[in-house]
Write a protein that holds these residues in place. Structure first.
Motif, PDB file in Angstrom:
ATOM      1  N   HIS A   6      -3.931  -2.470  -2.321  1.00 13.37           N
ATOM      2  CA  HIS A   6      -3.746  -3.666  -3.158  1.00 13.37           C
ATOM      3  C   HIS A   6      -2.669  -4.546  -2.521  1.00 13.37           C
ATOM      4  O   HIS A   6      -1.967  -4.123  -1.604  1.00 13.37           O
ATOM      5  N   ASP A   8       0.691  -6.923  -3.978  1.00 11.51           N
ATOM      6  CA  ASP A   8       1.479  -7.076  -5.196  1.00 11.51           C
ATOM      7  C   ASP A   8       1.381  -8.524  -5.670  1.00 11.51           C
ATOM      8  O   ASP A   8       0.980  -9.410  -4.933  1.00 11.51           O
ATOM      9  N   HIS A  64      -1.196  -2.843   0.936  1.00 12.56           N
ATOM     10  CA  HIS A  64      -0.538  -1.544   1.071  1.00 12.56           C
ATOM     11  C   HIS A  64      -1.149  -0.554   0.099  1.00 12.56           C
ATOM     12  O   HIS A  64      -1.912  -0.926  -0.798  1.00 12.56           O
TER      13      HIS A  64
HETATM   14 FE   LIG Z   1       2.271  -2.395  -4.522  1.00 15.28          FE
END
Ligand SMILES: [Fe+2]
Ligand SMILES: O=C(O)CCC(=O)C(=O)O
Length: 147
Positions: A6, A8, A64
């Protein structure tokens, strides 16, 4: 508990990890997972989607994931830094080249989270749904890799 690939949502995430590594960042071209070392006391800084939007794509949010193992417990503590809930984030004028258009529309963080929910259901990326013009470095919107 691991975490699937994903990006952030906010501007930056500061992550501190126990000495058991598990955080992996995607490096592009050719795509490969790089394990982030976990020296004691260190914080990893991850750029989020709203920072990519703010800089009109000049800085990219980082894909990440977190991997775990059966032998050793791993603890990580992320701190998500973003704008106040009622603040609209739009590409900075200074990040848009002369004669070009802003690549993304303005959003608040909560509004972005709604778009992200929709994106998850449709397999799109939230930033792609917020994009209104091409990014300046026109190599296309990065596509999340398969886990
Ligand atoms: Fe994350
Ligand atoms: O466990 C980690 O190191 C990463 C956590 C993370 O990526 C997140 O909470 O968004």
């Amino acid at each position: 508990m691991g975490l699937a690939v994903h990006t952030d949502s906010g501007f930056f995430t500061f992550i501190t990890q126990s000495p058991v590594p598990g955080l992996q960042l995607l490096r592009r071209g050719p795509d490969r997972w790089v394990t982030v070392p976990a020296p004691p006391g260190a914080f990893v800084v991850v750029l989020g989607d709203l920072f990519q939007l703010l800089t009109n794509g000049r800085f990219r949010s980082a894909f990440h994931r977190a991997v775990v193992n059966r032998e050793r417990d791993r603890i990580s503590v992320p701190y998500f830094l973003g704008p106040p809930a009622d603040m609209e984030v739009a590409p900075l004028a200074s990040a848009v080249q002369l004669g070009r258009k802003a690549a993304f529309r303005a959003v608040t963080w909560p509004e972005y989270m709604g778009v992200r929910g929709k994106a998850l259901r449709t397999d799109a990326s939230a930033l792609a749904l917020l994009q209104v013009a091409e990014e300046e470095e026109d190599d296309g919107m990065p596509v999340p890799p398969k886990n």
